[in-house]
Design an enzyme around this catalytic site. Structure first.
Site, PDB file in Angstrom:
ATOM      1  N   SER A 138       0.862  -1.197   0.000  1.00  0.00           N
ATOM      2  CA  SER A 138       0.000   0.000   0.000  1.00  0.00           C
ATOM      3  C   SER A 138       0.889   1.234   0.000  1.00  0.00           C
ATOM      4  CB  SER A 138      -0.863   0.012   1.252  1.00  0.00           C
ATOM      5  OG  SER A 138      -1.416   1.287   1.454  1.00  0.00           O
ATOM      6  N   TYR A 151      -1.129  -0.302  10.347  1.00  0.00           N
ATOM      7  CA  TYR A 151      -1.319  -0.817   8.975  1.00  0.00           C
ATOM      8  C   TYR A 151      -0.141  -0.408   8.104  1.00  0.00           C
ATOM      9  CZ  TYR A 151      -3.533  -1.086   4.275  1.00  0.00           C
ATOM     10  OH  TYR A 151      -3.819  -1.334   2.950  1.00  0.00           O
TER      11      TYR A 151
HETATM   12  N1  LIG Z   1      -8.602  -0.607  -1.552  1.00  0.00           N
HETATM   13  C1  LIG Z   1      -7.541   0.188  -1.526  1.00  0.00           C
HETATM   14  O1  LIG Z   1      -7.625   1.394  -1.788  1.00  0.00           O
HETATM   15  C2  LIG Z   1      -6.181  -0.388  -1.226  1.00  0.00           C
HETATM   16  C3  LIG Z   1      -5.094   0.479  -1.321  1.00  0.00           C
HETATM   17  C4  LIG Z   1      -3.820  -0.023  -1.071  1.00  0.00           C
HETATM   18  C5  LIG Z   1      -3.647  -1.355  -0.758  1.00  0.00           C
HETATM   19  N2  LIG Z   1      -4.738  -2.173  -0.663  1.00  0.00           N
HETATM   20  C6  LIG Z   1      -4.473  -3.581  -0.340  1.00  0.00           C
HETATM   21  O2  LIG Z   1      -5.041  -4.396  -1.353  1.00  0.00           O
HETATM   22  C7  LIG Z   1      -5.424  -5.660  -0.814  1.00  0.00           C
HETATM   23  C8  LIG Z   1      -6.886  -5.945  -1.161  1.00  0.00           C
HETATM   24  O3  LIG Z   1      -7.673  -4.895  -0.642  1.00  0.00           O
HETATM   25  P1  LIG Z   1      -9.206  -4.685  -1.034  1.00  0.00           P
HETATM   26  O4  LIG Z   1      -9.412  -3.226  -1.188  1.00  0.00           O
HETATM   27  O5  LIG Z   1      -9.603  -5.624  -2.104  1.00  0.00           O
HETATM   28  O6  LIG Z   1      -9.867  -5.115   0.374  1.00  0.00           O
HETATM   29  P2  LIG Z   1     -11.234  -5.831   0.722  1.00  0.00           P
HETATM   30  O7  LIG Z   1     -12.269  -5.530  -0.299  1.00  0.00           O
HETATM   31  O8  LIG Z   1     -11.507  -5.493   2.146  1.00  0.00           O
HETATM   32  O9  LIG Z   1     -10.832  -7.394   0.596  1.00  0.00           O
HETATM   33  C9  LIG Z   1      -9.906  -7.967   1.480  1.00  0.00           C
HETATM   34  C10 LIG Z   1      -9.873  -9.470   1.242  1.00  0.00           C
HETATM   35  O10 LIG Z   1      -8.973 -10.047   2.205  1.00  0.00           O
HETATM   36  C11 LIG Z   1      -9.647 -11.095   2.898  1.00  0.00           C
HETATM   37  N3  LIG Z   1      -9.122 -11.219   4.244  1.00  0.00           N
HETATM   38  C12 LIG Z   1      -9.027 -10.254   5.192  1.00  0.00           C
HETATM   39  N4  LIG Z   1      -8.510 -10.761   6.312  1.00  0.00           N
HETATM   40  C13 LIG Z   1      -8.265 -12.074   6.073  1.00  0.00           C
HETATM   41  C14 LIG Z   1      -7.741 -13.136   6.855  1.00  0.00           C
HETATM   42  N5  LIG Z   1      -7.378 -12.960   8.142  1.00  0.00           N
HETATM   43  N6  LIG Z   1      -7.602 -14.352   6.281  1.00  0.00           N
HETATM   44  C15 LIG Z   1      -7.979 -14.562   5.009  1.00  0.00           C
HETATM   45  N7  LIG Z   1      -8.491 -13.595   4.216  1.00  0.00           N
HETATM   46  C16 LIG Z   1      -8.639 -12.370   4.756  1.00  0.00           C
HETATM   47  C17 LIG Z   1     -11.120 -10.686   2.863  1.00  0.00           C
HETATM   48  O11 LIG Z   1     -11.981 -11.798   2.986  1.00  0.00           O
HETATM   49  P3  LIG Z   1     -12.682 -12.247   4.378  1.00  0.00           P
HETATM   50  O12 LIG Z   1     -13.034 -11.005   5.111  1.00  0.00           O
HETATM   51  O13 LIG Z   1     -13.834 -13.072   3.904  1.00  0.00           O
HETATM   52  O14 LIG Z   1     -11.654 -13.080   5.061  1.00  0.00           O
HETATM   53  C18 LIG Z   1     -11.226 -10.127   1.456  1.00  0.00           C
HETATM   54  O15 LIG Z   1     -11.405 -11.179   0.535  1.00  0.00           O
HETATM   55  C19 LIG Z   1      -5.163  -5.571   0.697  1.00  0.00           C
HETATM   56  O16 LIG Z   1      -3.919  -6.148   1.008  1.00  0.00           O
HETATM   57  C20 LIG Z   1      -5.106  -4.073   0.944  1.00  0.00           C
HETATM   58  O17 LIG Z   1      -4.351  -3.747   2.080  1.00  0.00           O
HETATM   59  C21 LIG Z   1      -5.995  -1.730  -0.886  1.00  0.00           C
END
Ligand SMILES: NC(=O)c1ccc[n+]([C@@H]2O[C@H](COP(=O)([O-])OP(=O)(O)OC[C@H]3O[C@@H](n4cnc5c(N)ncnc54)[C@H](OP(=O)(O)O)[C@@H]3O)[C@@H](O)[C@H]2O)c1
Length: 243
Positions: A138, A151
């Site tokens: 991130s 985080y």
């Molecule tokens: N969205 C943004 O703007 C952004 C920006 C920078 C980086 N990121 C990074 O991109 C990645 C994906 O983010 P996203 O925006 O797609 O988030 P999201 O929509 O909240 O999805 C997160 C995914 O991770 C899974 N997860 C969370 N905790 C878990 C655990 N303990 N064990 C197994 N699975 C787990 C969730 O499924 P369950 O809850 O069903 O387990 C979900 O499938 C993350 O690493 C995030 O930090 C996102």
């Protein structure tokens, strides 16, 4: 990579970026092994559409044994060529009021669990002499933002892991990179307030948040043969926010 259908393991594929990466790969001739703690309607639909090439198990990257989870998935899909280390959790709260339990949870979900998952996959990849690990980091790892200190620290740790693993695993034929997204629209960013969303847009040269698809395309490049000579890098996709 396997001669026939390459296999990618995507952690956290129940929604957001993980599911979008999984669907993109499935559409482009891959088999995908995935896990998350819960199922969603969109995941169920994706699994129904591709019963032969998309496998999912319920697993928690923090609480479950990643060696067992990877072994279970490999039994179904065959050897894993690529790990997309995507599962992560964001919780926004000022540092002074964040509980110790919350700090532990954020490090466990964003750094310790993903490190164990990378090790479980790397051991198998090293035995076969090839593999790719893509850690989803991130921009919080690169720049300071209020309310996301644990985080940010965990994601910076993931980038450190990337660089060291690239050195250690390169001789075993394994590439390791970090993809560093800026803000893009998913469930995770739905908790960003309108005021912060406006501030992010103002500070972004391209004047908007990213789309999931824009992140997926770079992820696809970084796990493909097109990037065969790239390892140990943090590749930022943020509309210029950190420029
Ligand atoms: N969205 C943004 O703007 C952004 C920006 C920078 C980086 N990121 C990074 O991109 C990645 C994906 O983010 P996203 O925006 O797609 O988030 P999201 O929509 O909240 O999805 C997160 C995914 O991770 C899974 N997860 C969370 N905790 C878990 C655990 N303990 N064990 C197994 N699975 C787990 C969730 O499924 P369950 O809850 O069903 O387990 C979900 O499938 C993350 O690493 C995030 O930090 C996102």
């Amino acid at each position: 990579m396997s001669a026939a259908r390459p296999v990618a393991l995507v952690s956290g594929a129940s929604r957001g970026l993980g599911l979008a990466v999984a669907e993109h790969l499935l559409d482009n001739g891959w088999s995908v092994a995935a896990f998350s703690r819960s199922r969603t309607e969109e995941l169920d639909k994706a699994l129904d559409r591709r019963p032969d090439t998309f496998s999912w198990v319920r697993a928690d990257v923090v609480a479950d044994d990643m060696r067992r989870t990877v072994a279970l998935l490999e039994e179904r899909t065959g050897p894993i060529d690529v790990l997309v280390n995507n599962a992560g959790v964001l919780h926004q709260e000022l540092f002074l009021t964040t509980s110790e339990q919350r700090i532990d949870e954020l490090f466990a979900a964003n750094l310790i669990g993903p490190t164990r998952l990378a090790q479980a996959c790397a051991r198998r990849m090293a035995g076969r002499g090839s593999g790719v690990i893509l850690n989803i980091s991130s921009i919080n790892a690169l720049r300071g933002f209020r309310g996301v200190a644990p985080y940010s620290a965990a994601k910076a740790g993931l980038d450190g892991l990337t660089r060291s693993l690239a050195r250690e695993l390169g001789p075993a034929g394994i590439r390791v990179n970090s993809l560093v997204p800026g803000y893009f629209e998913t469930a995770m960013t739905s908790q960003v307030t309108d005021q912060n969303r406006d501030r992010i847009k103002r500070r972004t040269p391209l004047g908007r948040l990213g789309t999931v698809d824009e992140i997926v395309r770079v992820a696809a490049f970084l796990i493909s043969q097109e990037s065969a000579f790239i390892t140990g890098q943090t590749i930022t996709v943020d509309g210029g926010l950190t420029s």
